[in-house]
Scaffold this motif. Sequence first.
Motif, PDB file in Angstrom:
ATOM      1  N   HIS A 206      48.942  35.075  46.390  1.00 30.76           N
ATOM      2  CA  HIS A 206      48.661  34.981  47.821  1.00 30.76           C
ATOM      3  C   HIS A 206      48.189  36.325  48.392  1.00 30.76           C
ATOM      4  CE1 HIS A 206      49.640  30.851  48.629  1.00 30.76           C
ATOM      5  NE2 HIS A 206      50.727  30.972  47.881  1.00 30.76           N
ATOM      6  N   SER A 207      48.757  37.414  47.913  1.00 29.73           N
ATOM      7  CA  SER A 207      48.305  38.738  48.355  1.00 29.73           C
ATOM      8  C   SER A 207      46.841  38.942  47.998  1.00 29.73           C
ATOM      9  CB  SER A 207      49.141  39.840  47.698  1.00 29.73           C
ATOM     10  OG  SER A 207      50.472  39.771  48.101  1.00 29.73           O
ATOM     11  N   PHE A 208      46.481  38.521  46.787  1.00 30.44           N
ATOM     12  CA  PHE A 208      45.094  38.658  46.335  1.00 30.44           C
ATOM     13  C   PHE A 208      44.160  37.829  47.213  1.00 30.44           C
ATOM     14  CE2 PHE A 208      41.682  37.427  43.242  1.00 30.44           C
ATOM     15  CZ  PHE A 208      41.080  38.664  43.171  1.00 30.44           C
ATOM     16  N   GLU A 209      44.567  36.593  47.539  1.00 28.13           N
ATOM     17  CA  GLU A 209      43.748  35.747  48.412  1.00 28.13           C
ATOM     18  C   GLU A 209      43.587  36.380  49.797  1.00 28.13           C
ATOM     19  OE1 GLU A 209      45.771  31.941  48.244  1.00 28.13           O
ATOM     20  OE2 GLU A 209      44.070  31.142  47.109  1.00 28.13           O
TER      21      GLU A 209
ATOM     22  N   ALA B  44      43.769  39.568  50.565  1.00 29.81           N
ATOM     23  CA  ALA B  44      42.934  40.759  50.449  1.00 29.81           C
ATOM     24  C   ALA B  44      41.463  40.383  50.320  1.00 29.81           C
ATOM     25  CB  ALA B  44      43.387  41.611  49.260  1.00 29.81           C
ATOM     26  N   GLN B  45      41.162  39.389  49.505  1.00 28.53           N
ATOM     27  CA  GLN B  45      39.773  38.943  49.352  1.00 28.53           C
ATOM     28  C   GLN B  45      39.238  38.396  50.667  1.00 28.53           C
ATOM     29  OE1 GLN B  45      40.050  36.135  46.017  1.00 28.53           O
ATOM     30  NE2 GLN B  45      38.510  37.374  44.995  1.00 28.53           N
ATOM     31  N   GLY B  46      40.017  37.504  51.294  1.00 30.26           N
ATOM     32  CA  GLY B  46      39.569  36.857  52.524  1.00 30.26           C
ATOM     33  C   GLY B  46      39.380  37.815  53.681  1.00 30.26           C
ATOM     34  N   SER B  47      40.114  38.914  53.672  1.00 33.87           N
ATOM     35  CA  SER B  47      40.033  39.898  54.752  1.00 33.87           C
ATOM     36  C   SER B  47      39.209  41.116  54.366  1.00 33.87           C
ATOM     37  CB  SER B  47      41.443  40.354  55.146  1.00 33.87           C
ATOM     38  OG  SER B  47      42.207  39.258  55.575  1.00 33.87           O
ATOM     39  N   ASP B  48      38.702  41.133  53.148  1.00 31.17           N
ATOM     40  CA  ASP B  48      37.915  42.249  52.615  1.00 31.17           C
ATOM     41  C   ASP B  48      38.658  43.579  52.757  1.00 31.17           C
ATOM     42  OD1 ASP B  48      35.748  43.277  51.219  1.00 31.17           O
ATOM     43  OD2 ASP B  48      34.654  43.777  53.058  1.00 31.17           O
ATOM     44  N   VAL B  49      39.915  43.586  52.290  1.00 33.52           N
ATOM     45  CA  VAL B  49      40.751  44.785  52.300  1.00 33.52           C
ATOM     46  C   VAL B  49      41.402  44.931  50.934  1.00 33.52           C
ATOM     47  CG1 VAL B  49      41.230  44.662  54.783  1.00 33.52           C
ATOM     48  CG2 VAL B  49      42.779  43.524  53.164  1.00 33.52           C
TER      49      VAL B  49
ATOM     50  N   ARG C  38      49.312  30.827  34.870  1.00 36.13           N
ATOM     51  CA  ARG C  38      48.116  30.410  35.614  1.00 36.13           C
ATOM     52  C   ARG C  38      47.845  31.371  36.776  1.00 36.13           C
ATOM     53  NH1 ARG C  38      50.470  25.461  34.476  1.00 36.13           N
ATOM     54  NH2 ARG C  38      51.436  25.323  36.538  1.00 36.13           N
ATOM     55  N   ASN C  39      48.925  31.746  37.478  1.00 36.07           N
ATOM     56  CA  ASN C  39      48.762  32.671  38.601  1.00 36.07           C
ATOM     57  C   ASN C  39      48.269  34.031  38.125  1.00 36.07           C
ATOM     58  OD1 ASN C  39      49.651  30.680  40.298  1.00 36.07           O
ATOM     59  ND2 ASN C  39      51.728  31.487  40.486  1.00 36.07           N
ATOM     60  N   ARG C  40      48.792  34.492  36.999  1.00 35.68           N
ATOM     61  CA  ARG C  40      48.347  35.775  36.441  1.00 35.68           C
ATOM     62  C   ARG C  40      46.860  35.697  36.080  1.00 35.68           C
ATOM     63  NH1 ARG C  40      50.627  40.278  34.156  1.00 35.68           N
ATOM     64  NH2 ARG C  40      52.730  39.421  34.066  1.00 35.68           N
ATOM     65  N   THR C  41      46.445  34.619  35.458  1.00 38.27           N
ATOM     66  CA  THR C  41      45.038  34.447  35.087  1.00 38.27           C
ATOM     67  C   THR C  41      44.151  34.513  36.322  1.00 38.27           C
ATOM     68  OG1 THR C  41      45.604  33.141  33.136  1.00 38.27           O
ATOM     69  CG2 THR C  41      43.376  32.867  34.024  1.00 38.27           C
ATOM     70  N   PHE C  42      44.610  33.898  37.423  1.00 41.38           N
ATOM     71  CA  PHE C  42      43.837  33.890  38.663  1.00 41.38           C
ATOM     72  C   PHE C  42      43.746  35.277  39.301  1.00 41.38           C
ATOM     73  CE2 PHE C  42      44.342  33.737  43.340  1.00 41.38           C
ATOM     74  CZ  PHE C  42      43.055  33.343  43.674  1.00 41.38           C
ATOM     75  N   ALA C  43      44.867  35.949  39.468  1.00 41.87           N
ATOM     76  CA  ALA C  43      44.904  37.161  40.291  1.00 41.87           C
ATOM     77  C   ALA C  43      44.820  38.473  39.521  1.00 41.87           C
ATOM     78  CB  ALA C  43      46.170  37.163  41.147  1.00 41.87           C
TER      79      ALA C  43
END
Length: 121
Positions: free
Chosen positions: A9-12, A14-19, A49-54
């Motif tokens: 969720h932190s990664f999402e 950060a990506q969504g907010s460009d930070v 699965r979460n590790r693979t994603f983020a």
Amino acid sequence: VTGFGLLGHSFEMAQGSDVELELNVDAIDLIPEALEFANMGLLPAGMYRNRTFAEPGVDAGVIELCKQDLLYDPQTAGGLLMAVDPADADALYAELQGCVPSAQRIGTVREYRGGKRIFLR
């Protein structure tokens, strides 16, 4: 924070907010028994699965693997991750502690500099 674990969720966010985010792992209240199980390799399939994603967006620094595993664990159910303006952070944290004793201040948000989005310290 559920499903993708704290790092997913932190990664999402950060990506969504460009930070990018710097997370202080020592400030995160990890359940000692969960840490013990993670250290033994007893982990849910969703963590992988979460590790693979983020993970491509995470700089884990020198954080122990068992702690990283817990931060990817989908069983981090019940939490809430929020980011606030630094000028409001102290007041919000003080207010939350009055009604949410488990509130934790775990990191900072900063301008994205390219490369990784999450930095564990």
